[in-house]
Design an enzyme around this catalytic site. Structure first.
Site, mmCIF file in Angstrom:
data_model
loop_
_atom_site.group_PDB
_atom_site.id
_atom_site.type_symbol
_atom_site.label_atom_id
_atom_site.label_comp_id
_atom_site.label_asym_id
_atom_site.label_seq_id
_atom_site.Cartn_x
_atom_site.Cartn_y
_atom_site.Cartn_z
ATOM 1 N N CYS A 145 34.059 -36.083 -94.042
ATOM 2 C CA CYS A 145 35.447 -36.069 -94.177
ATOM 3 C C CYS A 145 36.317 -35.621 -92.812
ATOM 4 O O CYS A 145 37.166 -36.440 -92.516
ATOM 5 C CB CYS A 145 35.792 -34.682 -94.801
ATOM 6 S SG CYS A 145 34.928 -34.897 -96.392
ATOM 7 N N LYS A 175 27.589 -41.641 -98.212
ATOM 8 C CA LYS A 175 28.340 -40.799 -97.343
ATOM 9 C C LYS A 175 27.069 -40.219 -96.384
ATOM 10 O O LYS A 175 26.049 -40.050 -96.947
ATOM 11 C CB LYS A 175 28.698 -39.665 -98.343
ATOM 12 C CG LYS A 175 29.440 -38.388 -97.482
ATOM 13 C CD LYS A 175 29.805 -37.407 -98.566
ATOM 14 C CE LYS A 175 30.600 -36.394 -97.959
ATOM 15 N NZ LYS A 175 31.070 -35.375 -98.861
ATOM 16 N N ASP A 189 38.857 -39.292 -101.905
ATOM 17 C CA ASP A 189 37.759 -38.477 -101.186
ATOM 18 C C ASP A 189 36.242 -39.111 -101.843
ATOM 19 O O ASP A 189 36.348 -38.981 -103.071
ATOM 20 C CB ASP A 189 37.927 -36.852 -101.068
ATOM 21 C CG ASP A 189 37.261 -36.050 -100.558
ATOM 22 O OD1 ASP A 189 36.382 -36.522 -99.719
ATOM 23 O OD2 ASP A 189 37.610 -34.964 -100.143
ATOM 24 N N ASP A 190 35.525 -39.378 -101.028
ATOM 25 C CA ASP A 190 34.042 -39.737 -101.601
ATOM 26 C C ASP A 190 34.231 -40.761 -102.615
ATOM 27 O O ASP A 190 33.278 -40.845 -103.336
ATOM 28 C CB ASP A 190 33.394 -38.527 -102.173
ATOM 29 C CG ASP A 190 33.047 -37.492 -100.987
ATOM 30 O OD1 ASP A 190 33.212 -37.821 -99.961
ATOM 31 O OD2 ASP A 190 32.295 -36.736 -101.618
ATOM 32 N N ARG A 244 39.006 -38.098 -91.196
ATOM 33 C CA ARG A 244 40.410 -38.010 -91.226
ATOM 34 C C ARG A 244 41.180 -37.938 -89.750
ATOM 35 O O ARG A 244 41.994 -38.380 -89.515
ATOM 36 C CB ARG A 244 40.585 -36.774 -92.257
ATOM 37 C CG ARG A 244 40.540 -36.846 -93.394
ATOM 38 C CD ARG A 244 39.928 -35.572 -94.254
ATOM 39 N NE ARG A 244 39.336 -36.165 -95.640
ATOM 40 C CZ ARG A 244 39.737 -36.368 -96.568
ATOM 41 N NH1 ARG A 244 41.005 -35.795 -96.834
ATOM 42 N NH2 ARG A 244 39.271 -36.505 -97.642
ATOM 43 N N HIS A 302 41.468 -30.432 -93.915
ATOM 44 C CA HIS A 302 40.148 -30.538 -93.198
ATOM 45 C C HIS A 302 40.074 -30.898 -91.800
ATOM 46 O O HIS A 302 39.153 -31.308 -91.149
ATOM 47 C CB HIS A 302 39.109 -31.386 -94.095
ATOM 48 C CG HIS A 302 37.702 -30.741 -93.994
ATOM 49 N ND1 HIS A 302 36.705 -31.222 -94.881
ATOM 50 C CD2 HIS A 302 37.263 -29.533 -93.449
ATOM 51 C CE1 HIS A 302 35.601 -30.443 -94.623
ATOM 52 N NE2 HIS A 302 35.949 -29.485 -93.680
ATOM 53 N N HIS A 306 35.796 -36.109 -104.909
ATOM 54 C CA HIS A 306 34.790 -35.192 -104.398
ATOM 55 C C HIS A 306 34.549 -34.199 -105.558
ATOM 56 O O HIS A 306 35.301 -33.726 -106.113
ATOM 57 C CB HIS A 306 35.694 -34.389 -103.147
ATOM 58 C CG HIS A 306 34.568 -33.806 -102.209
ATOM 59 N ND1 HIS A 306 33.882 -32.754 -102.659
ATOM 60 C CD2 HIS A 306 34.469 -33.903 -100.908
ATOM 61 C CE1 HIS A 306 33.169 -32.050 -101.542
ATOM 62 N NE2 HIS A 306 33.485 -32.838 -100.494
ATOM 63 N N LYS A 357 44.135 -32.314 -99.265
ATOM 64 C CA LYS A 357 43.114 -31.920 -98.566
ATOM 65 C C LYS A 357 43.334 -32.290 -96.852
ATOM 66 O O LYS A 357 43.332 -33.412 -96.444
ATOM 67 C CB LYS A 357 41.996 -32.601 -98.801
ATOM 68 C CG LYS A 357 40.560 -32.112 -98.136
ATOM 69 C CD LYS A 357 39.390 -32.567 -98.635
ATOM 70 C CE LYS A 357 38.284 -32.976 -97.400
ATOM 71 N NZ LYS A 357 37.134 -33.524 -98.246
ATOM 72 N N ASP A 386 38.064 -41.906 -97.784
ATOM 73 C CA ASP A 386 37.476 -41.076 -96.525
ATOM 74 C C ASP A 386 35.963 -41.570 -96.033
ATOM 75 O O ASP A 386 35.605 -41.334 -94.893
ATOM 76 C CB ASP A 386 37.880 -39.638 -96.337
ATOM 77 C CG ASP A 386 36.932 -38.862 -97.183
ATOM 78 O OD1 ASP A 386 36.575 -39.666 -98.401
ATOM 79 O OD2 ASP A 386 36.720 -37.906 -96.949
ATOM 80 N N ASN A 387 35.258 -41.944 -97.203
ATOM 81 C CA ASN A 387 33.890 -42.217 -96.792
ATOM 82 C C ASN A 387 33.321 -42.574 -98.056
ATOM 83 O O ASN A 387 33.910 -42.288 -99.284
ATOM 84 C CB ASN A 387 33.039 -41.042 -96.187
ATOM 85 C CG ASN A 387 33.148 -39.820 -96.825
ATOM 86 O OD1 ASN A 387 33.745 -39.031 -96.317
ATOM 87 N ND2 ASN A 387 32.690 -39.693 -97.975
ATOM 88 N N SER A 405 37.500 -29.036 -98.002
ATOM 89 C CA SER A 405 37.011 -29.461 -99.387
ATOM 90 C C SER A 405 37.366 -28.684 -100.587
ATOM 91 O O SER A 405 37.280 -27.282 -100.606
ATOM 92 C CB SER A 405 35.521 -30.006 -99.367
ATOM 93 O OG SER A 405 35.531 -31.192 -98.297
#
Ligand code: NAG
Ligand code: NAG
Ligand code: NAG
Ligand code: NAG
Ligand code: NAG
Length: 540
Positions: A86, A333, A45-46, A90, A141, A252, A139, A302-303, A164
């Site tokens: 996110c 992001k 994540d992130d 996803r 989301h 994240h 996660k 994811d980003n 998140s």
């Protein structure tokens, strides 16, 4: 215990061992089923492109396990997340379709009653339908209320958080900027003052049941590791091919590395990165032990990094988006700049993927769905179109062909959510709209429309600093091809089955294990046994 009794026990153990051996070696009879490949998809994540040590050789590395995995497999340097936040990213990874098709163009909230539309098919649903065992750790989301929960979206087993890790208070908050307070300490005031989401404690689900609320973030990595490794170890007994989707909370905020020297703020991010890397290493080791030759591990993000979080945000490497940052704001992001969606990506499959390969092929997280289904020899639902390509040749046979183009949707930086505002074609990238994320310290750039679009040549200017002069032949020729491609994709979407996601919120959709408590708190389960809470507190 008498010697005789011990001997009986020993014989029973030996016989059951033999039965187990026979059943697993020759008992199932379905050789074809057994050889279908297993898939482990790990999503960070992130994470920043420059967080992967091997992407920035010569600098300090905090990802020894991933670096090793890249040396034993393939590393992609031009791989993009399908969106730069996110939920849309996803949704696209799990369906192979852009947000404009699935309807998922921005993030779901704690009180969202909807999620990824039910007639969109997830990778898990398709593989489950084809006889795969499917498990998810981490996660989600993509909606958690009613039928949107992962347990209803194709996963036989689920352990994780519904959204998140900053979307709920905890008792010992991790590292975030600005600082967030623990649960139940003047919450309402803090929420307005600091922008922390603190109304409801962060829940941990196992299948449909909340087994811990608030979740202890500091032990999450350990729990995810134990669970993922257990799933892998049990895969032999199940005798089914499997999909394991691990969607980590790392990197994240709030960061909560179990091993961290107090007082060293700058190392928090690196400690978390090391922890993330160790989770990946443990999963890889377990997979190697079990069925190395038949399991593809695919790691991606994811980003890009959340710059607004300052020292708790990742590293974009050379993808600085300087045209934007020179005008204010951040370029990772939520934006369509490279830092927002160029993600570190590694794939590993001993014997199938040649070792120590670096691929410059242009690929996207959208390609995971068709590639995995192709490797599993399973058909995707045919009544809709896909944005992903089958990247098997790139993965297994060294092809550098990759995608023709990548269209980057707006994920919050400027204008309409989901709009395909930037187009990558070959070495060129055109921006029809530019916008920035909030920078560390608060600066925000303005949204700007560009007609004609800004075009950067990424082969000369990966930091997106100076666009091509629009009067040149190079610009005109790039523009013509880009316009054609963009029109073709928009036309295709307009004639496709397009779904609509429900983004409305309702208090009844908030996951709460104990509605008589102000933060929705229930007694923490004992880690390995959740049966008491399961029966008493069914999830909403
Ligand atoms: C989760 O759901 C699966 C499938 O229904 C079931 O086999 C498993 O026992 C459940 N696990 C727990 C801990 O409830
Ligand atoms: C994985 O295995 C390797 C080699 O056997 C070992 O060096 C490494 O420490 C292990 N990593 C983890 C995270 O368990
Ligand atoms: C992997 O490739 C790199 C660059 O091509 C080379 O320097 C390195 O020695 C190789 N490593 C291994 C383990 O083969
Ligand atoms: C899902 O259902 C909606 C509403 O009926 C429809 O408009 C849409 O095209 C469907 N999506 C797919 C992928 O079939
Ligand atoms: C639910 O919250 C109430 C009020 O704080 C508390 O008294 C009760 O013990 C909680 N129930 C559980 C199962 O934790």
């Amino acid at each position: 215990m008498t010697a005789g009794f011990t001997q009986i026990l020993l014989s029973i153990a030996l016989i059951s061992g033999l039965v187990y051996y026979v059943t697993n070696r020759c008992g199932s009879g379905d050789e074809k089923k057994q050889t279908r490949p297993n898939f482990i998809i790990i999503l960070a994540d992130d994470i920043g492109w420059g967080d992967l040590g091997i992407n920035l050789p010569g600098r300090t590395s905090h990802t020894p396990n991933l670096d090793l995995m890249a040396q034993q497999g393939i590393r992609f340097t031009d791989f993009h997340s399908p969106a730069s936040t996110c939920s849309p990213s996803r949704a696209a990874i799990l369906t192979g379709r852009h947000g404009l098709r699935t309807g998922v163009t921005h993030n779901f909230a704690v009180g969202s009653i909807g999620g990824l539309p039910l007639n969109e098919s997830t990778l898990a649903e398709v593989l489950q339908g084809a006889g795969y065992y499917t498990a998810m750790v981490g996660k989600w989301h993509l909606g958690h209320y009613g039928p949107y929960h992962p347990s209803h979206r194709g996963f036989d087993y689920y352990l994780g958080i519904p959204y998140s890790n900053d979307m709920g208070c905890t008792d010992a908050p991790g590292f975030d900027f600005p600082l967030c307070p623990p649960c139940s300490s003047g919450i309402a005031v803090y929420r307005e003052k600091r922008g922390c989401y603190s109304k409801v404690a962060l829940p941990l689900f196992e299948n449909l049941t909340i087994i811990e609320q608030p979740l202890d973030l500091w032990t999450l990595a350990e729990m995810y590791t134990t669970t993922a490794v257990r799933i892998l170890h049990r895969s032999r007994q199940r005798g089914q091919p499997f999909l394991l989707y691990v969607a980590l909370s790392h990197m994240h905020v709030p960061l909560s590395p179990a091993l961290h020297t107090e007082g060293d703020a700058h190392s928090v991010y690196h400690s978390s990165l090391r922890e993330m890397d160790a989770v990946v290493g443990a999963i890889k080791n377990a997979s190697d032990e079990i069925n190395k030759e038949n399991t593809l591990i695919w790691f991606t993000g994811d980003n890009g990094p959340w710059n607004q979080k300052c020292q708790f945000a990742g590293n974009v490497g050379p993808f600085l988006g300087r045209w934007q940052t020179n005008r204010g704001g951040a370029s990772a992001k939520t934006t369509t700049w490279e830092g927002g969606q160029r993600v570190p990506t590694v794939a590993y499959w001993p014997g199938k993927i040649a070792a120590n390969m670096t691929s410059k092929a242009l690929l996207s997280g959208l390609d995971i769905f068709p590639t995995v289904l192709s490797l599993a020899e399973v058909e995707a639902p045919s009544n809709r179109r896909y944005d992903g390509i089958d990247a098997t040749d790139t993965l297994l046979h060294g092809s550098e062909t990759g995608r023709k183009s990548v269209l980057h949707p707006n994920s919050g930086a400027a204008g309409q959510f989901g709009d395909l505002q930037a187009v990558r074609l070959g070495q060129y990238k055109a921006f029809y709209v530019t916008g920035a994320a909030e920078a560390c310290g608060g600066g925000r750039g303005r949204q700007e429309l560009h007609d004609p679009p800004l075009i950067f040549d990424l082969s000369q200017d990966e930091g997106e600093g100076s666009p091509l002069d629009s009067s040149t032949a190079e610009y005109q020729s790039a523009l013509e091809q880009i316009e054609q491609e963009r029109e073709a994709v928009m036309k295709d979407i307009a004639s496709d089955h397009v779904s609509h996601a429900d983004y409305s919120v309702d208090p009844s959709a908030v996951p709460c294990c104990n509605s008589s408590h102000i933060n929705c708190r229930c007694r923490t389960r004992t880690r390995q046994s959740s049966s008491t809470l399961s029966s008493k507190h069914p999830a909403t």
